[in-house]
Design a protein around this motif. Structure first.
Motif, PDB file in Angstrom:
ATOM      1  N   SER A   1      -1.583 -49.931   8.395  1.00 23.99           N
ATOM      2  CA  SER A   1      -1.223 -50.256   7.079  1.00 23.99           C
ATOM      3  C   SER A   1      -0.196 -49.440   5.815  1.00 23.99           C
ATOM      4  O   SER A   1       0.908 -49.792   5.735  1.00 23.99           O
ATOM      5  N   SER A   2      -1.144 -48.189   5.507  1.00 21.04           N
ATOM      6  CA  SER A   2      -0.869 -47.522   5.080  1.00 21.04           C
ATOM      7  C   SER A   2      -0.125 -46.915   5.639  1.00 21.04           C
ATOM      8  O   SER A   2       1.489 -46.234   4.784  1.00 21.04           O
ATOM      9  N   ASP A   3      -0.198 -46.228   6.700  1.00 21.91           N
ATOM     10  CA  ASP A   3       1.419 -46.058   7.341  1.00 21.91           C
ATOM     11  C   ASP A   3       2.890 -46.518   7.405  1.00 21.91           C
ATOM     12  O   ASP A   3       3.509 -45.750   7.484  1.00 21.91           O
ATOM     13  N   ASN A   4       3.046 -47.957   7.513  1.00 21.62           N
ATOM     14  CA  ASN A   4       3.842 -48.826   6.921  1.00 21.62           C
ATOM     15  C   ASN A   4       4.244 -48.616   5.786  1.00 21.62           C
ATOM     16  O   ASN A   4       5.681 -49.040   5.538  1.00 21.62           O
ATOM     17  N   THR A   5       3.221 -49.135   5.147  1.00 23.85           N
ATOM     18  CA  THR A   5       3.970 -48.722   3.450  1.00 23.85           C
ATOM     19  C   THR A   5       4.630 -47.613   3.307  1.00 23.85           C
ATOM     20  O   THR A   5       5.096 -47.600   2.873  1.00 23.85           O
ATOM     21  N   VAL A   6       3.327 -46.699   3.520  1.00 30.35           N
ATOM     22  CA  VAL A   6       4.392 -45.310   3.820  1.00 30.35           C
ATOM     23  C   VAL A   6       6.244 -44.766   4.027  1.00 30.35           C
ATOM     24  O   VAL A   6       6.830 -44.363   3.532  1.00 30.35           O
ATOM     25  N   ARG A   7       6.543 -46.102   5.188  1.00 26.12           N
ATOM     26  CA  ARG A   7       7.230 -45.383   6.288  1.00 26.12           C
ATOM     27  C   ARG A   7       7.810 -47.035   5.588  1.00 26.12           C
ATOM     28  O   ARG A   7       9.338 -46.141   4.992  1.00 26.12           O
ATOM     29  N   ALA A   8       8.022 -47.790   4.781  1.00 27.54           N
ATOM     30  CA  ALA A   8       8.464 -48.705   3.946  1.00 27.54           C
ATOM     31  C   ALA A   8       8.758 -47.453   2.206  1.00 27.54           C
ATOM     32  O   ALA A   8       9.692 -48.203   1.914  1.00 27.54           O
ATOM     33  N   LEU A   9       8.605 -47.215   2.073  1.00 29.55           N
ATOM     34  CA  LEU A   9       8.179 -46.239   0.497  1.00 29.55           C
ATOM     35  C   LEU A   9       9.690 -45.432   1.072  1.00 29.55           C
ATOM     36  O   LEU A   9      10.308 -44.702  -0.107  1.00 29.55           O
ATOM     37  N   SER A  10       8.785 -44.485   1.992  1.00 25.21           N
ATOM     38  CA  SER A  10       9.932 -43.111   2.259  1.00 25.21           C
ATOM     39  C   SER A  10      11.966 -44.356   2.999  1.00 25.21           C
ATOM     40  O   SER A  10      12.728 -43.350   2.232  1.00 25.21           O
ATOM     41  N   ASN A  11      12.015 -45.317   3.422  1.00 23.76           N
ATOM     42  CA  ASN A  11      12.426 -45.956   3.580  1.00 23.76           C
ATOM     43  C   ASN A  11      13.499 -46.449   2.512  1.00 23.76           C
ATOM     44  O   ASN A  11      14.707 -46.297   2.202  1.00 23.76           O
ATOM     45  N   GLU A  12      13.021 -46.846   1.103  1.00 22.35           N
ATOM     46  CA  GLU A  12      13.053 -47.058   0.064  1.00 22.35           C
ATOM     47  C   GLU A  12      13.979 -45.982  -0.526  1.00 22.35           C
ATOM     48  O   GLU A  12      14.079 -46.172  -1.398  1.00 22.35           O
ATOM     49  N   VAL A  13      12.730 -44.617  -0.779  1.00 18.91           N
ATOM     50  CA  VAL A  13      12.911 -43.774  -1.418  1.00 18.91           C
ATOM     51  C   VAL A  13      14.915 -43.088  -0.213  1.00 18.91           C
ATOM     52  O   VAL A  13      15.320 -42.331  -1.005  1.00 18.91           O
ATOM     53  N   ARG A  14      15.042 -42.896   0.110  1.00 25.25           N
ATOM     54  CA  ARG A  14      15.961 -42.527   0.782  1.00 25.25           C
ATOM     55  C   ARG A  14      16.908 -43.714   0.565  1.00 25.25           C
ATOM     56  O   ARG A  14      18.110 -43.063   0.220  1.00 25.25           O
ATOM     57  N   PHE A  15      16.773 -44.915   0.511  1.00 18.03           N
ATOM     58  CA  PHE A  15      17.821 -46.140   0.000  1.00 18.03           C
ATOM     59  C   PHE A  15      17.631 -45.491  -1.052  1.00 18.03           C
ATOM     60  O   PHE A  15      19.157 -45.358  -1.650  1.00 18.03           O
ATOM     61  N   LEU A  16      17.228 -45.422  -1.838  1.00 11.78           N
ATOM     62  CA  LEU A  16      17.435 -44.995  -3.321  1.00 11.78           C
ATOM     63  C   LEU A  16      17.661 -43.419  -3.461  1.00 11.78           C
ATOM     64  O   LEU A  16      19.447 -43.758  -3.974  1.00 11.78           O
ATOM     65  N   LYS A  17      17.830 -42.777  -3.030  1.00 13.96           N
ATOM     66  CA  LYS A  17      18.798 -40.894  -3.085  1.00 13.96           C
ATOM     67  C   LYS A  17      19.776 -41.555  -2.544  1.00 13.96           C
ATOM     68  O   LYS A  17      21.177 -41.116  -3.025  1.00 13.96           O
ATOM     69  N   SER A  18      19.952 -42.203  -1.474  1.00 12.23           N
ATOM     70  CA  SER A  18      21.821 -42.454  -0.999  1.00 12.23           C
ATOM     71  C   SER A  18      22.174 -43.467  -1.910  1.00 12.23           C
ATOM     72  O   SER A  18      23.456 -43.135  -2.673  1.00 12.23           O
ATOM     73  N   SER A  19      21.393 -44.488  -2.958  1.00 17.26           N
ATOM     74  CA  SER A  19      21.930 -44.884  -4.100  1.00 17.26           C
ATOM     75  C   SER A  19      22.932 -44.074  -5.664  1.00 17.26           C
ATOM     76  O   SER A  19      23.624 -43.983  -5.992  1.00 17.26           O
ATOM     77  N   LEU A  20      21.469 -43.178  -5.715  1.00 17.84           N
ATOM     78  CA  LEU A  20      21.696 -42.046  -6.642  1.00 17.84           C
ATOM     79  C   LEU A  20      23.119 -41.391  -6.315  1.00 17.84           C
ATOM     80  O   LEU A  20      23.650 -41.172  -7.087  1.00 17.84           O
ATOM     81  N   GLU A  21      23.184 -40.929  -4.573  1.00 17.16           N
ATOM     82  CA  GLU A  21      24.544 -40.439  -4.533  1.00 17.16           C
ATOM     83  C   GLU A  21      25.857 -40.586  -4.781  1.00 17.16           C
ATOM     84  O   GLU A  21      26.354 -39.949  -4.851  1.00 17.16           O
ATOM     85  N   GLN A  22      25.524 -42.194  -3.910  1.00 18.19           N
ATOM     86  CA  GLN A  22      26.366 -43.315  -4.699  1.00 18.19           C
ATOM     87  C   GLN A  22      26.774 -43.521  -5.801  1.00 18.19           C
ATOM     88  O   GLN A  22      28.180 -43.500  -6.377  1.00 18.19           O
ATOM     89  N   ILE A  23      25.941 -43.336  -6.798  1.00 13.73           N
ATOM     90  CA  ILE A  23      26.151 -43.286  -8.580  1.00 13.73           C
ATOM     91  C   ILE A  23      26.681 -41.779  -9.010  1.00 13.73           C
ATOM     92  O   ILE A  23      27.464 -42.362  -9.513  1.00 13.73           O
ATOM     93  N   THR A  24      25.860 -40.716  -8.348  1.00 13.17           N
ATOM     94  CA  THR A  24      26.976 -39.395  -8.772  1.00 13.17           C
ATOM     95  C   THR A  24      28.086 -39.459  -8.171  1.00 13.17           C
ATOM     96  O   THR A  24      28.843 -38.675  -9.136  1.00 13.17           O
ATOM     97  N   GLU A  25      28.097 -40.307  -7.586  1.00 12.13           N
ATOM     98  CA  GLU A  25      29.906 -39.452  -6.223  1.00 12.13           C
ATOM     99  C   GLU A  25      30.862 -40.673  -7.577  1.00 12.13           C
ATOM    100  O   GLU A  25      31.983 -40.145  -7.837  1.00 12.13           O
ATOM    101  N   ARG A  26      30.392 -41.628  -7.589  1.00 10.15           N
ATOM    102  CA  ARG A  26      31.423 -42.597  -8.487  1.00 10.15           C
ATOM    103  C   ARG A  26      31.480 -42.580 -10.070  1.00 10.15           C
ATOM    104  O   ARG A  26      32.493 -42.199 -11.073  1.00 10.15           O
ATOM    105  N   GLU A  27      30.261 -41.580 -10.634  1.00  9.23           N
ATOM    106  CA  GLU A  27      30.460 -41.085 -12.193  1.00  9.23           C
ATOM    107  C   GLU A  27      31.232 -39.513 -11.857  1.00  9.23           C
ATOM    108  O   GLU A  27      32.022 -39.280 -12.692  1.00  9.23           O
TER     109      GLU A  27
END
Length: 414
Positions: free
Chosen positions: A273-299
């Motif tokens: 379960s912790s591995d799954n949560t870590v994977r989910a968190l890593s996916n969320e972090v990747r999504f956040l990074k991509s969204s931050l990159e999009q925001i920076t691109e928009r800026e």
């Protein structure tokens, strides 16, 4: 009136642009706040996962300690078992069970020892009963011999009395002498018999002493048997206690093994379960990074759009310290200049060539004035040559409006 309309139109256009920019700014601020909240939630989840992992490590350490204690208990039980087996071997050697076990081919166990003890008890009881019967028979024989000896003593006394009487009447009576001689011979024979009987009595006394010694030995054996019975009972109690302890330890070991298996399963599940949560968190972090990159691109796009507008307005776009009010003032000026060209006046049909020439002259002056202002405010504008004056007839001449300068700025594209 016409100036008021142009000013109102410019204010409405600028208000629309400003409202669009404000809406975009609010949307971007909301998105940034949402991303910040998502990052905070991800950090909280990561901290929770780390604390959960620390708890699992602590539980694993406790389980390792429990496992070591169980191993120590096992070693102690093995030592106790070895001592118990050594004790059983000694007891079997004392009870002479080794030869029997080697002949029959079965291992030593408490049941065999108990059966051997029961056999010894039965043998001792049988031997005691036999000895008691033999002692009773010997005692009866002794009593019979004593009675016979007493009878012989009485008979000897009578014979002595008779001999004395015969000796007294020997002188007077010859017949009595013969009888006395006969009685003497009988007495001699009786003496021989008495000697033989006394010898038998001595032998019986000796046998009686031997029997008494045997009785004392039997008493000693009885005492030893009682002591052995007590020791056997004590050993049986110890065996029962050890059996109970062994059963309890076996139950404890089985429960500990079940607990260890259950804890291992829980640890594996929690790790998965912790591995799954870590994977989910890593996916969320990747999504956040991509969204931050999009925001920076928009800026960056917004900054590029701002710099482009500043360059179009003739400002220094390399420095980011250009205030917004200066850009808006330049836009208002541009719109105030461009707005007369965007208006489409409705003109009446001309009736003479003079009116047509006046109109063409006005159009040329307006067009030249517009190009003059455009060359001042924009470096990228294109210079146009004035259109030649058209000499048309009254029939073919028709009034024509000026083509407005269309400057299309879409605020949504950035």
């Amino acid at each position: 009136m016409f100036d008021n309309r142009r000013y109102a139109y410019s204010e409405s256009v600028l208000g629309g642009i400003i409202t669009n920019l404000q809406n975009q700014k609010e949307q971007l601020s909301k998105q940034l706040q949402e991303q910040i909240e998502i990052n905070k939630e991800a950090d909280n989840k990561r901290r929770h996962a780390e604390s959960h992992l620390l708890e699992l490590e602590h539980r694993l350490k406790t389980l390792d300690n429990d496992y070591t204690t169980t191993e120590v208990y096992r070693e102690n039980l093995k030592q106790d078992k070895a001592k118990f087996l050594h004790f059983l071997e000694r007891l079997a050697s004392i009870m002479k069970i080794e030869n029997v076990s080697n002949e029959l081919g079965y291992e030593l166990n408490p049941d065999v020892i108990l059966t051997r003890a029961e056999q010894l008890m039965k043998l001792e009881k049988d031997s005691i009963v036999d000895q008691k019967t033999s002692i009773y028979s010997l005692q009866r024989k002794i009593k019979q011999f004593k009675e016979q000896i007493e009878n012989k003593d009485l008979h000897l006394d009578l014979l002595r009395k008779k001999v004395i009487a015969l000796e007294e009447g020997r002188a007077a009576k010859t017949d009595l002498e013969r009888e006395i001689d006969d009685h003497v011979m009988l007495s001699r024979k009786m003496k021989v018999k008495v000697d033989h009987l006394t010898q038998q009595v001595t032998e019986l006394k000796h046998e009686n002493t031997q029997l008494k010694a045997q009785i004392t030995d039997i008493q000693m054996l009885k005492n030893r048997l009682v002591e052995q019975e007590k020791e056997i009972r004590r050993l049986l109690e110890d065996l029962d206690k050890l059996q109970n302890i062994r059963d309890k330890q076996a139950v404890k070991i089985s429960t500990l093994q079940d607990k260890i298996h259950s804890v291992d399963d829980e640890a594996n599940r929690t790790l998965i379960s912790s591995d799954n949560t870590v994977r989910a968190l890593s996916n969320e972090v990747r999504f956040l990074k991509s969204s931050l990159e999009q925001i920076t691109e928009r800026e960056h796009r917004l900054l590029d759009f701002r710099s482009l507008i500043a360059r179009m307005l003739g400002l220094d776009s390399k420095t980011l310290s250009i205030p917004d009010y200066e850009i808006t003032a330049r836009l208002e000026r541009l719109l105030s200049v461009v707005q007369p060209t965007m208006a489409i006046p409705v003109l009446p049909m001309p009736t003479s060539t003079t009116t047509s020439t006046n109109l063409t002259h006005q159009q040329q002056t307006l067009f030249q004035h517009h190009h003059h202002h455009q060359n001042i405010h924009s470096a990228h504008a294109r210079q146009r040559s004035p259109s030649p004056v058209s000499h048309r007839t009254e029939a073919s001449h028709r009034a024509r409006s000026l083509s407005p300068l269309h400057v299309g700025i879409d605020p949504k594209t950035y």
